[in-house]
Design a protein around this motif. Structure first.
Motif, PDB file in Angstrom:
ATOM      1  N   ILE A  13       0.862  -1.213   0.081  1.00  0.00           N
ATOM      2  CA  ILE A  13      -0.168  -0.008   0.168  1.00  0.00           C
ATOM      3  C   ILE A  13       0.732   1.394  -0.011  1.00  0.00           C
ATOM      4  O   ILE A  13       0.753   2.211  -0.738  1.00  0.00           O
ATOM      5  CB  ILE A  13      -1.030  -0.043   1.215  1.00  0.00           C
ATOM      6  N   ALA A  14       2.067   1.337   0.834  1.00  0.00           N
ATOM      7  CA  ALA A  14       2.810   2.450   0.901  1.00  0.00           C
ATOM      8  C   ALA A  14       3.314   2.667  -0.496  1.00  0.00           C
ATOM      9  O   ALA A  14       3.353   3.856  -0.807  1.00  0.00           O
ATOM     10  CB  ALA A  14       4.000   2.308   2.134  1.00  0.00           C
ATOM     11  N   ILE A  15       3.881   1.893  -1.218  1.00  0.00           N
ATOM     12  CA  ILE A  15       4.507   2.125  -2.491  1.00  0.00           C
ATOM     13  C   ILE A  15       3.453   2.475  -3.541  1.00  0.00           C
ATOM     14  O   ILE A  15       3.836   3.648  -4.212  1.00  0.00           O
ATOM     15  CB  ILE A  15       5.226   0.724  -2.821  1.00  0.00           C
ATOM     16  N   VAL A  16       2.543   1.988  -3.648  1.00  0.00           N
ATOM     17  CA  VAL A  16       1.641   2.384  -5.001  1.00  0.00           C
ATOM     18  C   VAL A  16       0.758   3.502  -4.649  1.00  0.00           C
ATOM     19  O   VAL A  16       0.498   4.295  -5.492  1.00  0.00           O
ATOM     20  CB  VAL A  16       0.763   1.195  -5.430  1.00  0.00           C
ATOM     21  N   CYS A  17       0.436   3.596  -3.447  1.00  0.00           N
ATOM     22  CA  CYS A  17      -0.554   4.831  -2.772  1.00  0.00           C
ATOM     23  C   CYS A  17      -1.487   5.090  -3.845  1.00  0.00           C
ATOM     24  O   CYS A  17      -2.554   4.246  -4.105  1.00  0.00           O
ATOM     25  CB  CYS A  17       0.294   6.265  -2.258  1.00  0.00           C
ATOM     26  N   LEU A  18      -1.580   6.090  -4.577  1.00  0.00           N
ATOM     27  CA  LEU A  18      -2.515   6.296  -5.681  1.00  0.00           C
ATOM     28  C   LEU A  18      -2.199   5.788  -7.254  1.00  0.00           C
ATOM     29  O   LEU A  18      -2.807   6.261  -8.141  1.00  0.00           O
ATOM     30  CB  LEU A  18      -2.792   8.009  -5.795  1.00  0.00           C
ATOM     31  N   LEU A  19      -1.403   4.859  -7.241  1.00  0.00           N
ATOM     32  CA  LEU A  19      -0.725   4.557  -8.536  1.00  0.00           C
ATOM     33  C   LEU A  19      -1.238   3.214  -8.740  1.00  0.00           C
ATOM     34  O   LEU A  19      -0.998   2.414  -9.657  1.00  0.00           O
ATOM     35  CB  LEU A  19       0.599   4.496  -8.644  1.00  0.00           C
ATOM     36  N   ASN A  20      -2.280   2.455  -8.031  1.00  0.00           N
ATOM     37  CA  ASN A  20      -2.853   1.238  -8.343  1.00  0.00           C
ATOM     38  C   ASN A  20      -3.975   0.992  -9.229  1.00  0.00           C
ATOM     39  O   ASN A  20      -4.669   2.259  -9.216  1.00  0.00           O
ATOM     40  CB  ASN A  20      -3.284   0.513  -7.046  1.00  0.00           C
ATOM     41  N   ASP A 256      -1.036  11.414 -15.297  1.00  0.00           N
ATOM     42  CA  ASP A 256      -2.171  11.148 -16.200  1.00  0.00           C
ATOM     43  C   ASP A 256      -1.870   9.609 -16.402  1.00  0.00           C
ATOM     44  O   ASP A 256      -1.100   9.185 -16.962  1.00  0.00           O
ATOM     45  CB  ASP A 256      -1.786  11.916 -17.533  1.00  0.00           C
ATOM     46  N   PHE A 257      -3.170   8.936 -16.230  1.00  0.00           N
ATOM     47  CA  PHE A 257      -3.003   7.539 -16.104  1.00  0.00           C
ATOM     48  C   PHE A 257      -3.763   7.026 -17.481  1.00  0.00           C
ATOM     49  O   PHE A 257      -4.730   7.713 -17.828  1.00  0.00           O
ATOM     50  CB  PHE A 257      -3.693   6.734 -15.073  1.00  0.00           C
ATOM     51  N   LYS A 258      -3.283   6.063 -17.864  1.00  0.00           N
ATOM     52  CA  LYS A 258      -3.830   5.430 -19.297  1.00  0.00           C
ATOM     53  C   LYS A 258      -5.146   4.848 -18.894  1.00  0.00           C
ATOM     54  O   LYS A 258      -6.335   5.054 -19.531  1.00  0.00           O
ATOM     55  CB  LYS A 258      -2.996   4.153 -19.797  1.00  0.00           C
ATOM     56  N   THR A 262      -8.268   4.146 -13.352  1.00  0.00           N
ATOM     57  CA  THR A 262      -7.338   5.009 -12.397  1.00  0.00           C
ATOM     58  C   THR A 262      -7.556   6.425 -12.636  1.00  0.00           C
ATOM     59  O   THR A 262      -7.189   6.864 -13.650  1.00  0.00           O
ATOM     60  CB  THR A 262      -5.972   4.623 -12.428  1.00  0.00           C
ATOM     61  N   PRO A 263      -7.982   7.027 -11.894  1.00  0.00           N
ATOM     62  CA  PRO A 263      -8.334   8.834 -11.887  1.00  0.00           C
ATOM     63  C   PRO A 263      -6.912   9.496 -11.959  1.00  0.00           C
ATOM     64  O   PRO A 263      -6.055   9.055 -11.214  1.00  0.00           O
ATOM     65  CB  PRO A 263      -9.268   9.113 -11.049  1.00  0.00           C
ATOM     66  N   ASP A 264      -7.057  10.157 -13.030  1.00  0.00           N
ATOM     67  CA  ASP A 264      -5.652  11.192 -12.959  1.00  0.00           C
ATOM     68  C   ASP A 264      -5.693  11.939 -11.768  1.00  0.00           C
ATOM     69  O   ASP A 264      -6.495  12.085 -11.020  1.00  0.00           O
ATOM     70  CB  ASP A 264      -5.931  12.236 -14.174  1.00  0.00           C
ATOM     71  N   VAL A 265      -4.580  12.388 -11.459  1.00  0.00           N
ATOM     72  CA  VAL A 265      -4.403  12.993 -10.156  1.00  0.00           C
ATOM     73  C   VAL A 265      -3.572  14.222 -10.096  1.00  0.00           C
ATOM     74  O   VAL A 265      -2.333  14.266 -11.112  1.00  0.00           O
ATOM     75  CB  VAL A 265      -3.298  11.970  -9.244  1.00  0.00           C
ATOM     76  N   GLU A 266      -3.813  15.427  -9.389  1.00  0.00           N
ATOM     77  CA  GLU A 266      -2.997  16.688  -9.483  1.00  0.00           C
ATOM     78  C   GLU A 266      -2.478  16.699  -8.102  1.00  0.00           C
ATOM     79  O   GLU A 266      -3.508  16.611  -6.965  1.00  0.00           O
ATOM     80  CB  GLU A 266      -3.970  17.816 -10.045  1.00  0.00           C
ATOM     81  N   TYR A 267      -1.377  16.962  -7.845  1.00  0.00           N
ATOM     82  CA  TYR A 267      -0.865  17.357  -6.579  1.00  0.00           C
ATOM     83  C   TYR A 267      -0.551  18.655  -6.553  1.00  0.00           C
ATOM     84  O   TYR A 267       0.071  19.602  -7.529  1.00  0.00           O
ATOM     85  CB  TYR A 267       0.478  16.661  -6.383  1.00  0.00           C
ATOM     86  N   TYR A 268      -0.824  19.408  -5.204  1.00  0.00           N
ATOM     87  CA  TYR A 268      -0.720  20.689  -4.845  1.00  0.00           C
ATOM     88  C   TYR A 268       0.280  21.175  -3.894  1.00  0.00           C
ATOM     89  O   TYR A 268       0.112  20.467  -2.857  1.00  0.00           O
ATOM     90  CB  TYR A 268      -1.858  21.398  -4.813  1.00  0.00           C
ATOM     91  N   SER A 269       0.916  22.213  -3.718  1.00  0.00           N
ATOM     92  CA  SER A 269       1.492  22.766  -2.764  1.00  0.00           C
ATOM     93  C   SER A 269       0.608  23.807  -2.014  1.00  0.00           C
ATOM     94  O   SER A 269      -0.404  24.442  -2.539  1.00  0.00           O
ATOM     95  CB  SER A 269       2.875  23.316  -3.037  1.00  0.00           C
ATOM     96  N   TYR A 270       0.446  24.029  -0.591  1.00  0.00           N
ATOM     97  CA  TYR A 270      -0.250  24.586   0.076  1.00  0.00           C
ATOM     98  C   TYR A 270       0.583  25.714   0.832  1.00  0.00           C
ATOM     99  O   TYR A 270       0.169  26.373   1.713  1.00  0.00           O
ATOM    100  CB  TYR A 270      -0.964  23.971   1.120  1.00  0.00           C
ATOM    101  N   GLY A 367       1.510   5.313 -16.356  1.00  0.00           N
ATOM    102  CA  GLY A 367       0.733   6.872 -16.792  1.00  0.00           C
ATOM    103  C   GLY A 367       2.210   7.618 -16.847  1.00  0.00           C
ATOM    104  O   GLY A 367       3.139   7.078 -17.102  1.00  0.00           O
ATOM    105  N   MET A 368       1.924   8.982 -17.091  1.00  0.00           N
ATOM    106  CA  MET A 368       2.847  10.030 -17.258  1.00  0.00           C
ATOM    107  C   MET A 368       2.819  11.448 -16.442  1.00  0.00           C
ATOM    108  O   MET A 368       1.376  11.504 -16.093  1.00  0.00           O
ATOM    109  CB  MET A 368       2.790  10.369 -18.829  1.00  0.00           C
ATOM    110  N   TYR A 369       3.599  12.000 -16.383  1.00  0.00           N
ATOM    111  CA  TYR A 369       3.477  13.194 -15.426  1.00  0.00           C
ATOM    112  C   TYR A 369       3.857  14.481 -16.186  1.00  0.00           C
ATOM    113  O   TYR A 369       4.901  14.321 -17.129  1.00  0.00           O
ATOM    114  CB  TYR A 369       3.967  13.215 -14.089  1.00  0.00           C
ATOM    115  N   THR A 370       3.192  15.714 -15.781  1.00  0.00           N
ATOM    116  CA  THR A 370       3.701  16.883 -16.471  1.00  0.00           C
ATOM    117  C   THR A 370       4.095  17.672 -15.283  1.00  0.00           C
ATOM    118  O   THR A 370       3.543  17.639 -14.101  1.00  0.00           O
ATOM    119  CB  THR A 370       2.677  17.526 -17.267  1.00  0.00           C
ATOM    120  N   THR A 371       4.869  18.798 -15.733  1.00  0.00           N
ATOM    121  CA  THR A 371       5.259  19.864 -14.759  1.00  0.00           C
ATOM    122  C   THR A 371       4.015  20.742 -14.552  1.00  0.00           C
ATOM    123  O   THR A 371       2.954  20.877 -15.360  1.00  0.00           O
ATOM    124  CB  THR A 371       6.298  20.755 -15.137  1.00  0.00           C
TER     125      THR A 371
END
Length: 501
Positions: A13-20, A256-258, A262-270, A367-371
């Motif tokens: 669980i720790a490794i894949v977190c939102l990547l499963n 962005d996942f194929k 698996t929903p795409d994920v956006e990570y934010y800084s606060y 998936g792939m990520y963007t900046t």
């Protein structure tokens, strides 16, 4: 057994977190042509079992077929057997069972270059510079790192006997293996500038980074050099957590996942306001999660990137445990669906498979990520804001790898310790007549220290006292500024920022 099993599940669980992935496959989704191909593969295996003059099992053929399928994809998609998976998971989790050393191939020898603090290796008396020639009587001269590593690692509480060459001495050292927590963060403070080196993004990275920054805050350090050179990446969640320490509020990265499952994920800084003047060091081996942080820092102008163009890997991998054939059949009968991905049992059916029901793990690009600015850096990399070429070896020494001397023990002929190894590296880089650095204070080291002390205007008596160690530390600072041009440029930029303020 239950405790070990629980630990394995937590690791997944720790490794894949939102990547499963959560897709479940049923026979109805398989076309006639796919069915024929599967029947063909089964016929090939039957032919091998009938004709092959040698020892081979159906299990070995299945394992080979699985490995071959994953090998046909990109270089980052890999199949791991259970033993191979434990090594990989240990890297990402930041914990493993072993003795606690980092090694490299040096010529034909396996050489220890780092001994983890409070590790079984440290307690047994291993030091940097030790050359391991045998493990439990099996020679590792000319062996690969993987071969040596597989012999040295083992379950906590078991013992391993290492034959070690230190200077001209050969000795046997017995080490009791244990649970190793790998800290990938090292740091130092020079005046009003802090330097933090992050080797990999494992499960300990963010916590250890917080500890380092806490020390910086205690000393009121506002200028930071963050070194991600040669950092191959790792856990995305750790990269995001560390980016949040430096990047202002806003998008950090988008995954962005194929798979539609698996929903795409956006990570934010606060972070409302950035806290540090930041310079980040990168090179062509800064990859993956390193590039997530570097891209976020560059796009948000949270800092300056110095070095060479990064590796260029925007692919995201998921770690998926695969059910063994027997478990596949078992759950097919039980559930009425064909499940290969063990996570489907956990997340969809709330069934936790037994450890022996897992044949291996796949690390597969999902998936792939963007900046933050939407840049796709895969196969392109990130150009630094200021390009500076990588440092070269100085008299065969990588000055970046030298640690400062602790000034806790005085050394003379016959003494041993990690400080001796690092002192010899400094002396060799300075051009003194030193054999290959090890942890043994021999006659050559003694004479080199005498010469060094005389040059510094001190009492030339060959004992590496605290004053001499401080001189050596000062020389290391000079070596870094002279030969590590990327680091020197970072210091220059932070000094200029101070003048401008």
């Amino acid at each position: 057994m239950a405790k070990k099993y629980l630990k394995l599940v937590v690791a997944w669980i720790a490794i894949v977190c939102l990547l499963n992935s959560t897709a479940v496959y049923a026979r109805e989704n398989v076309s006639d042509s796919q069915t024929k191909n599967l029947e063909y593969l089964e016929a090939v295996m039957e032919m091998i079992l009938e004709k092959y003059q040698g020892e081979i099992t159906i299990q070995e053929l299945i394992d080979g077929a699985i490995r071959g399928m994953f090998n046909t994809m990109d270089p980052y998609t890999i199949y791991y057997s259970m033993d191979e998976a434990q090594d990989f998971l240990g890297q990402v989790n930041g914990s493993y069972e072993g003795i606690g050393v980092t090694m490299r191939r040096n010529g034909k020898y396996i050489e220890v270059i780092r001994v983890s603090e409070s590790s079984p290796a440290e307690k047994a008396g291993l030091y940097p510079g030790d050359r391991i020639t045998a493990v439990d009587g099996t020679s590792v001269v000319e062996a690969t790192l993987d071969e040596a590593n597989s012999l040295i690692r083992g379950s906590s509480g078991t013992k391993v006997v290492l034959e070690v060459v230190r200077g001209e001495d050969v000795r046997k050292i017995e080490v009791t293996r244990g649970e190793i927590l790998y800290n990938p963060v090292t740091y130092r403070i020079n005046g009003d500038i802090g330097y933090i080196k992050l080797e990999i993004f494992n499960s300990n990275s963010a916590d250890e980074m917080r500890k380092a920054l806490k020390e910086m805050d205690k000393k009121k350090i506002k200028k930071i050099v963050l070194d991600l050179r040669d950092n191959p990446g790792g856990d995305v969640s750790q990269a995001v957590a560390i980016a949040r320490m430096f990047v202002p509020a806003g998008l950090i990265t988008k995954l962005d996942f194929k798979s539609d499952a698996t929903p795409d994920v956006e990570y934010y800084s606060y972070l409302k306001k950035t806290k540090y003047d930041l310079v980040m060091l990168v090179n062509e081996m800064s990859a993956s999660s390193s590039e997530i942080v570097a891209g976020a820092v560059q796009d948000t102008k949270a800092g300056i990137l110095i070095g060479t163009k990064t590796f260029g890997k925007a692919k995201v991998q998921s770690i998926i445990p695969l059910l063994a054939p027997e478990a596949y059949e078992k759950y097919k009968k039980q559930l009425g669906v064909e499940v290969v991905n063990a996570y489907d049992l956990i997340y969809t059916y709330n069934i936790i498979p037994l450890e022996e029901e897992i044949i291996g793990y796949s690390k597969i690009t999902t998936g792939m990520y963007t900046t933050p600015n939407g840049r796709m850096i895969d196969l392109v990399g990130i150009e630094p804001d200021i390009e500076v070429e990588d440092p070269e070896l100085v008299n065969g020494v990588d000055v970046r790898s030298i640690e400062k001397l602790s000034k806790t023990v005085k050394y003379t002929i016959g003494s041993e310790g990690a400080d001796v190894y690092h002192a010899e590296n400094i002396l060799k880089a300075l051009g003194y007549n030193i054999d290959d650095p090890d942890s043994k204070y021999d006659k050559k080291t003694f004479e080199a220290i005498k010469e060094f002390q005389k040059k510094k205007g001190g009492y030339s008596y060959g004992i590496m006292d605290f004053t001499t160690q401080q001189w050596l530390n000062e020389e290391l600072d000079k070596l870094l500024l002279e030969y590590d041009k990327q680091y020197a440029k970072a210091i220059e930029q932070l000094r200029q920022a101070e003048v401008l303020q």
